[in-house]
Design a protein around this motif. Structure first.
Motif, PDB file in Angstrom:
ATOM      1  N   ALA A 350      33.745  69.247  36.817  1.00 42.23           N
ATOM      2  CA  ALA A 350      34.624  70.015  37.565  1.00 42.23           C
ATOM      3  C   ALA A 350      35.465  69.142  38.484  1.00 42.23           C
ATOM      4  CB  ALA A 350      33.584  70.839  38.407  1.00 42.23           C
ATOM      5  N   ILE A 351      34.955  68.174  38.911  1.00 43.24           N
ATOM      6  CA  ILE A 351      35.775  67.112  40.028  1.00 43.24           C
ATOM      7  C   ILE A 351      37.071  66.644  39.262  1.00 43.24           C
ATOM      8  CG2 ILE A 351      35.808  65.107  41.421  1.00 43.24           C
ATOM      9  CD1 ILE A 351      32.863  65.708  42.120  1.00 43.24           C
ATOM     10  N   VAL A 352      36.695  66.093  38.036  1.00 50.06           N
ATOM     11  CA  VAL A 352      37.582  65.395  37.337  1.00 50.06           C
ATOM     12  C   VAL A 352      38.701  66.261  36.850  1.00 50.06           C
ATOM     13  CG1 VAL A 352      38.239  64.365  34.944  1.00 50.06           C
ATOM     14  CG2 VAL A 352      36.316  63.523  36.506  1.00 50.06           C
ATOM     15  N   ALA A 353      38.229  67.677  36.430  1.00 51.40           N
ATOM     16  CA  ALA A 353      39.229  68.631  35.882  1.00 51.40           C
ATOM     17  C   ALA A 353      40.245  69.244  37.230  1.00 51.40           C
ATOM     18  CB  ALA A 353      38.581  69.988  35.223  1.00 51.40           C
ATOM     19  N   TRP A 354      39.487  69.217  38.386  1.00 47.50           N
ATOM     20  CA  TRP A 354      39.983  69.733  39.513  1.00 47.50           C
ATOM     21  C   TRP A 354      41.219  68.846  39.944  1.00 47.50           C
ATOM     22  CZ3 TRP A 354      39.395  67.727  44.705  1.00 47.50           C
ATOM     23  CH2 TRP A 354      40.029  68.344  45.744  1.00 47.50           C
ATOM     24  N   ILE A 355      40.790  67.298  40.102  1.00 48.35           N
ATOM     25  CA  ILE A 355      41.965  66.311  40.270  1.00 48.35           C
ATOM     26  C   ILE A 355      43.149  66.309  39.417  1.00 48.35           C
ATOM     27  CG2 ILE A 355      42.018  63.705  41.027  1.00 48.35           C
ATOM     28  CD1 ILE A 355      39.104  63.722  41.972  1.00 48.35           C
ATOM     29  N   ILE A 356      42.650  66.393  38.301  1.00 48.45           N
ATOM     30  CA  ILE A 356      43.679  66.383  37.273  1.00 48.45           C
ATOM     31  C   ILE A 356      44.761  67.463  37.420  1.00 48.45           C
ATOM     32  CG2 ILE A 356      44.159  66.832  34.452  1.00 48.45           C
ATOM     33  CD1 ILE A 356      41.620  65.187  34.035  1.00 48.45           C
ATOM     34  N   SER A 357      44.142  68.800  37.649  1.00 51.52           N
ATOM     35  CA  SER A 357      45.042  69.798  37.928  1.00 51.52           C
ATOM     36  C   SER A 357      45.911  69.902  39.355  1.00 51.52           C
ATOM     37  CB  SER A 357      44.009  71.109  38.092  1.00 51.52           C
ATOM     38  OG  SER A 357      43.342  71.020  39.487  1.00 51.52           O
ATOM     39  N   LEU A 358      45.538  68.859  40.009  1.00 52.96           N
ATOM     40  CA  LEU A 358      46.360  68.345  41.204  1.00 52.96           C
ATOM     41  C   LEU A 358      47.591  67.739  41.093  1.00 52.96           C
ATOM     42  CD1 LEU A 358      43.432  67.770  43.990  1.00 52.96           C
ATOM     43  CD2 LEU A 358      44.630  69.697  43.592  1.00 52.96           C
ATOM     44  N   HIS A 359      47.306  66.964  39.804  1.00 53.23           N
ATOM     45  CA  HIS A 359      48.577  66.056  39.420  1.00 53.23           C
ATOM     46  C   HIS A 359      49.463  66.595  38.094  1.00 53.23           C
ATOM     47  CE1 HIS A 359      45.805  63.603  41.671  1.00 53.23           C
ATOM     48  NE2 HIS A 359      46.888  62.794  41.977  1.00 53.23           N
ATOM     49  N   ALA A 361      50.931  70.038  37.000  1.00 53.21           N
ATOM     50  CA  ALA A 361      51.265  71.502  37.249  1.00 53.21           C
ATOM     51  C   ALA A 361      51.058  72.629  36.241  1.00 53.21           C
ATOM     52  CB  ALA A 361      52.838  71.641  37.876  1.00 53.21           C
ATOM     53  N   ASP A 362      51.157  72.244  34.984  1.00 53.52           N
ATOM     54  CA  ASP A 362      50.999  73.107  33.958  1.00 53.52           C
ATOM     55  C   ASP A 362      49.373  73.234  33.694  1.00 53.52           C
ATOM     56  OD1 ASP A 362      51.950  74.832  31.842  1.00 53.52           O
ATOM     57  OD2 ASP A 362      50.667  73.450  30.751  1.00 53.52           O
ATOM     58  N   GLY A 363      48.886  74.595  33.908  1.00 54.44           N
ATOM     59  CA  GLY A 363      47.456  74.676  33.797  1.00 54.44           C
ATOM     60  C   GLY A 363      46.927  74.535  32.608  1.00 54.44           C
ATOM     61  N   THR A 364      47.709  74.803  31.439  1.00 50.59           N
ATOM     62  CA  THR A 364      46.828  74.664  30.031  1.00 50.59           C
ATOM     63  C   THR A 364      47.061  73.109  29.672  1.00 50.59           C
ATOM     64  OG1 THR A 364      47.995  76.651  29.215  1.00 50.59           O
ATOM     65  CG2 THR A 364      47.637  75.126  27.571  1.00 50.59           C
ATOM     66  N   THR A 365      48.257  72.305  30.154  1.00 48.89           N
ATOM     67  CA  THR A 365      48.138  70.902  29.958  1.00 48.89           C
ATOM     68  C   THR A 365      46.927  70.010  30.648  1.00 48.89           C
ATOM     69  OG1 THR A 365      50.516  70.973  29.460  1.00 48.89           O
ATOM     70  CG2 THR A 365      49.567  68.689  29.923  1.00 48.89           C
ATOM     71  N   ALA A 366      46.848  70.680  31.895  1.00 47.10           N
ATOM     72  CA  ALA A 366      45.619  69.905  32.658  1.00 47.10           C
ATOM     73  C   ALA A 366      44.250  70.305  32.076  1.00 47.10           C
ATOM     74  CB  ALA A 366      45.500  70.489  34.059  1.00 47.10           C
ATOM     75  N   GLN A 367      43.913  71.503  31.472  1.00 51.22           N
ATOM     76  CA  GLN A 367      42.838  71.549  30.712  1.00 51.22           C
ATOM     77  C   GLN A 367      42.863  70.764  29.514  1.00 51.22           C
ATOM     78  OE1 GLN A 367      42.409  75.846  30.192  1.00 51.22           O
ATOM     79  NE2 GLN A 367      42.430  76.565  32.056  1.00 51.22           N
ATOM     80  N   ASP A 368      43.953  70.647  28.878  1.00 48.85           N
ATOM     81  CA  ASP A 368      43.605  69.739  27.421  1.00 48.85           C
ATOM     82  C   ASP A 368      43.387  68.308  28.009  1.00 48.85           C
ATOM     83  OD1 ASP A 368      44.406  72.060  25.903  1.00 48.85           O
ATOM     84  OD2 ASP A 368      46.633  71.494  25.929  1.00 48.85           O
ATOM     85  N   VAL A 369      43.983  67.835  28.903  1.00 45.05           N
ATOM     86  CA  VAL A 369      43.698  66.591  29.520  1.00 45.05           C
ATOM     87  C   VAL A 369      42.393  66.190  29.864  1.00 45.05           C
ATOM     88  CG1 VAL A 369      44.527  64.896  31.097  1.00 45.05           C
ATOM     89  CG2 VAL A 369      46.102  66.042  29.888  1.00 45.05           C
ATOM     90  N   ALA A 370      41.693  67.209  30.459  1.00 44.41           N
ATOM     91  CA  ALA A 370      40.451  67.254  30.988  1.00 44.41           C
ATOM     92  C   ALA A 370      39.599  66.975  29.687  1.00 44.41           C
ATOM     93  CB  ALA A 370      40.308  68.467  31.947  1.00 44.41           C
ATOM     94  N   ALA A 371      40.027  67.937  28.715  1.00 41.06           N
ATOM     95  CA  ALA A 371      39.238  67.703  27.745  1.00 41.06           C
ATOM     96  C   ALA A 371      39.453  66.496  26.620  1.00 41.06           C
ATOM     97  CB  ALA A 371      39.656  69.300  26.652  1.00 41.06           C
ATOM     98  N   GLY A 372      40.164  65.677  27.188  1.00 38.87           N
ATOM     99  CA  GLY A 372      40.348  64.293  26.355  1.00 38.87           C
ATOM    100  C   GLY A 372      41.632  64.279  25.595  1.00 38.87           C
ATOM    101  N   GLN A 373      42.472  65.123  25.858  1.00 40.79           N
ATOM    102  CA  GLN A 373      43.908  64.856  25.193  1.00 40.79           C
ATOM    103  C   GLN A 373      44.609  63.664  25.888  1.00 40.79           C
ATOM    104  OE1 GLN A 373      47.430  67.417  26.039  1.00 40.79           O
ATOM    105  NE2 GLN A 373      47.101  68.052  24.154  1.00 40.79           N
TER     106      GLN A 373
END
Length: 433
Positions: A350-359, A361-373
Motif C-alpha cells: 500500500a505504501i509503495v503504491a501510494w508513493i508511486i501515485s504521488l509521482h 498523475a495517471d491512476g492507471t499507469t500508477a497501478q501498472d507500475v506498482a504491479a511491476g510494469q
C-alpha cells in the motif's frame, strides 16, 4: 513415513507465499491490475492463515492433530484447484483465503505432531527439518513459480500445488493420531501464553522477520521488474542468493546450538537480527537503481538472517509451554507470524503504491507500475526507499523488544533459582534438547 508426509504438505505453505508474489505481474496482465484485489492474492492467504491458526490451535488439541492435518490438506487441494481455474480476481482471492485457512490447519497439526510424537533428541532434529522445509519452500518458491509461469502460465503454479498436496493426502494414513484430553475451561482463542516472556520473545522473532525479510521476499520480484525490466522467470533465478541461504540456514543454526555450549538459541536470534538489519541497509542501493549484481551481498545477509533461527523457533515455542497446550502454542505463534506477515506485506504494498501515485498523475499507469510494469524506474525506486527506511526502523524496534523480554526471562530465572535455594542459577531456559 509420517514425517516425510507432513513435511511434503508443509512445503506448499511457504512456497505459496513466496512463489505467488512472483506470478503477480502475469496475474495482473490476465485478470486486471486492481491494486487492492492483487494484494489480496497474497494477503488473503496470509490474513486467513493468521486468523485460523488461532482457531485450529485450540481445535486441534480437542479433535486430534491427524484429523486437523487431513482437513487442512483436503481444503488446500480444493483451494488450489479453484485458484488454477479462477476466471477473475474475486474468485482467485476467495480461493486464496480458503487456502490460508487450510494452511493454518496443516502447519498447526505439523508442529503439534512433531512436539508430541517424538522423544527429545529426534524432536529437536525434526523441528530443524521442519525449519529446513520452510526454508526450502521460501528458497525455491520464487524460482519454481517463475519457471512454471514461463512454461505454463500463472495457473500452472496452483495446479502443481494441488498435485503435491493430493499426493500427501493419499499418504495421510501414516500420520499418527494424537490428541490431548480437553482441559475444562480451555478458551477457543487463548493469548494467556503470551504472559510467558520467553514464549513471547520467541513469537516476536518471526514478526520482526516479517518486516526484515518477508516483505522483500514477496515484492522484490516486482521491484526487479519495475526498476530493471526483468521478467518473472529471470527474477526467480535472481532471487536465489536471497532464498538459498534459507535452505541451509536452519540445519546450520541447529547444529551450532547443539555442538557449541557457548552458542544458544538467543545467540542465533541476535545474530540473525544483526544480519537482517545490515541486509536491509544494503538494499537501499536498489533505491539508487544500482546494478542487480550490487544486491548480491545484501541478499545473502537477509537469507542467512532469516534462515539461521528458522529450525529452532517452533521447537523453542513448544518447549516454553506445557505439552497439553501444544496446539494452542502453535496457533498463537503462527497467528503472530502470519498475521505479522499479512500486515507487513499489505502495508508495504500500500505504501509503495501510494508513493508511486504521488509521482505519477495517471491512476492507471500508477497501478501498472506498482504491479511491476517497467518504464518508471525512478518513481518505483523512490517508493522502495521510503518503504526500506520503515522496515529498518521496525527491525530495530522488534530487536529491542526481544532483548528486553530475554532479560526479563533471565531475571525471572534467577529469582526462581534463589527461591529454590539453587547454587547454579540458570541464565537461559533451554528451548530444545
Amino acid at each position: 513415513m509420517a514425517l516425510p508426509v507432513i513435511l511434503l504438505t508443509v512445503f506448499i505453505i511457504p512456497t505459496g507465499i513466496a512463489g505467488i508474489a512472483n506470478a503477480l505481474p502475469d496475474i495482473a496482465g490476465d485478470l486486471g491490475s486492481n491494486p487492492t484485489a492483487l494484494q489480496w492474492v497474497v494477503n488473503g492467504f496470509n490474513g486467513s492463515f493468521a486468523v485460523f491458526t488461532l482457531v485450529w490451535g485450540v481445535l486441534s488439541d480437542r479433535v486430534g492433530y491427524k484429523t486437523t492435518f487431513v482437513i487442512g490438506a483436503a481444503l488446500m487441494v480444493a483451494a488450489s484447484v479453484v485458484s488454477a481455474v479462477a476466471p477473475n480476481l474475486v474468485v482467485l482471492d476467495a480461493a486464496r483465503i480458503l487456502a490460508g485457512a487450510a494452511g493454518a490447519a496443516i502447519f498447526t497439526a505439523a508442529a503439534s505432531i512433531i512436539a508430541n510424537a517424538y522423544e527429545p533428541i529426534p524432536r529437536g532434529r525434526n523441528f530443524a527439518l521442519l525449519g529446513t522445509v520452510l526454508g526450502l519452500g521460501l528458497a525455491v518458491g520464487p524460482t519454481l513459480a517463475g519457471g512454471l509461469v514461463a512454461a505454463f502460465g500463472w495457473r500452472g503454479v496452483f495446479a502443481v500445488f494441488a498435485v503435491i498436496v493430493a499426493l500427501a493426502l493419499s499418504l495421510s494414513g501414516y500420520v499418527p493420531n494424537i490428541k490431548h484430553e480437553r482441559v475444562a475451561g480451555t478458551k477457543l482463542i487463548d493469548f494467556s501464553l503470551l504472559r510467558n516472556p520467553h514464549f513471547l520473545a520467541i513469537c516476536l522473532v518471526p514478526v520482526t522477520h516479517a518486516f526484515g525479510y518477508v516483505a522483500l521476499l514477496t515484492y522484490l520480484p516486482i521491484a526487479l521488474s519495475a526498476v530493471h525490466g526483468i521478467d518473472a522467470g529471470t527474477a526467480g533465478l535472481l532471487m536465489l542468493p536471497m532464498t538459498l541461504p534459507v535452505l541451509f540456514g536452519p540445519i546450520l543454526g541447529a547444529r551450532l546450538v547443539a555442538r557449541f555450549a557457548g552458542i544458544t538459541i538467543m545467540t542465533i536470534i541476535y545474530g540473525s537480527l544483526v544480519l537482517m538489519l545490515l541486509g536491509n541497509v544494503g538494499f537501499l542501493l536498489l533505491a539508487g537503481t544500482a546494478p542487480v549484481a550490487a544486491l548480491l551481498i545484501p541478499m545473502l545477509l537477509l537469507g542467512f538472517g532469516f534462515g539461521l533461527p528458522l529450525g529452532l523457533l517452533d521447537g523453542a515455542a513448544q518447549a516454553a509451554v506445557p505439552a497439553r497446550s501444544s496446539g494452542t502454542a502453535a496457533g498463537v505463534m503462527n497467528f503472530l507470524r502470519l498475521g505479522g506477515e499479512a500486515v507487513v506485506v499489505g502495508t508495504y504494498a500500500a505504501i509503495v503504491a501510494w508513493i508511486i501515485s504521488l509521482h505519477i498523475a495517471d491512476g492507471t499507469t500508477a497501478q501498472d507500475v506498482a504491479a511491476g510494469q517497467a518504464g518508471h524506474a525512478r518513481e518505483y525506486s523512490q517508493a522502495f526507499a521510503w518503504a526500506e527506511w520503515g522496515i529498518i526502523a521496525f527491525i530495530v524496534i522488534g530487536g529491542l523488544a526481544i532483548v528486553l523480554l530475554h532479560l526479563t526471562t533471565i531475571r525471572d530465572g534467577k529469582a526462581a533459582a534463589v527461591l529454590d535455594g539453587e547454587d547454579d542459577i540458570p541464565v537461559e531456559r533451554p528451548a530444545i534438547a
